[in-house]
Design a protein around this motif. Structure first.
Motif, PDB file in Angstrom:
ATOM      1  N   ALA A  73      85.393  43.020  -1.628  1.00 50.05           N
ATOM      2  CA  ALA A  73      86.471  43.546  -2.479  1.00 50.05           C
ATOM      3  C   ALA A  73      87.515  44.328  -1.690  1.00 50.05           C
ATOM      4  N   HIS A  74      87.109  44.955  -0.584  1.00 48.21           N
ATOM      5  CA  HIS A  74      88.054  45.755   0.206  1.00 48.21           C
ATOM      6  C   HIS A  74      89.175  44.904   0.791  1.00 48.21           C
ATOM      7  N   ASP A 152      85.321  49.225  -5.007  1.00 44.62           N
ATOM      8  CA  ASP A 152      84.913  47.846  -4.742  1.00 44.62           C
ATOM      9  C   ASP A 152      84.070  47.291  -5.883  1.00 44.62           C
TER      10      ASP A 152
END
Length: 202
Positions: A73-74, A152
């Motif tokens: 997600a980052h 995240d």
């Protein structure tokens, strides 16, 4: 462009409103017309007598993604800022009592203040201090390490239900200390000691 918001993501805030801690991120949305940019004033709407401020860290999605694993997600955001989720608390309470949806209490025009964006590389988003000042007095202060669901996890969760697209915004929840605003109030949002937004209530 979509605006996602996370409710009850700080335990102390959930407690101050007598709400249960959610088992999963609690997601609602605001329309693009909710955005209030460039330090413009917020005009108190005539349909409510109890508008509350809720200061929040806001993430801007940088590329399209669906069903994103939390560990990746980052890679889907580069910038973040601070904003306010204005809430018509009286309308929200009335609608919740009846078991009705409460979007109009959250998604009305200019209900989403958005500040200057910062590069996430310059900050530790797992340990980020932010605050809201009303008339130069600190009324909210939080740290992202207090989140129930981190950034995240939120991105991953939302992407299971919605295609995230470049430019989408995610308001990640507010810490304790929410309260009412009145005409004439001046609100300043800060990340660490850096001023991120300003708005006056008119």
């Amino acid at each position: 462009m979509k605006i996602f918001c996370v409710g009850r993501n700080y335990a102390e805030h959930a407690k101050e409103l007598n709400n249960a801690i959610p088992e999963n991120p609690l997601i609602f949305m605001k329309p693009p017309t909710a955005l209030l940019k460039d330090d413009k004033p917020f005009y108190y709407p005539n349909f409510s007598n109890d508008i509350h401020y809720e200061v929040e860290v806001v993430i801007k999605i940088s590329k399209n993604g669906k069903k994103i694993d939390a560990k990746f997600a980052h890679k889907y955001y580069n910038e973040f800022t601070l904003g306010i989720d204005f809430t018509a608390r009286d309308i929200q309470s009335q609608l919740k009592e009846k078991g009705h949806p409460w979007e109009i209490a959250k998604g009305f025009d200019s209900s989403a203040v958005i500040g200057t964006f910062l590069n996430k590389k310059d900050y530790d988003l797992e340990n980020l201090t932010f605050s809201l000042l009303k008339n130069n007095e600190v009324v909210q202060k939080g740290n992202t390490k207090q989140m129930i669901y981190n950034i995240d996890t939120i991105i991953s969760y939302i992407s299971n239900y919605y295609m995230l697209q470049t430019g989408d915004l995610i308001y990640t929840g507010t810490p304790k200390g929410v309260g009412a605003v009145s005409i004439g109030n001046k609100l300043i949002g800060k990340i660490e000691e850096k001023e991120i937004f300003y708005t006056e209530i008119k």
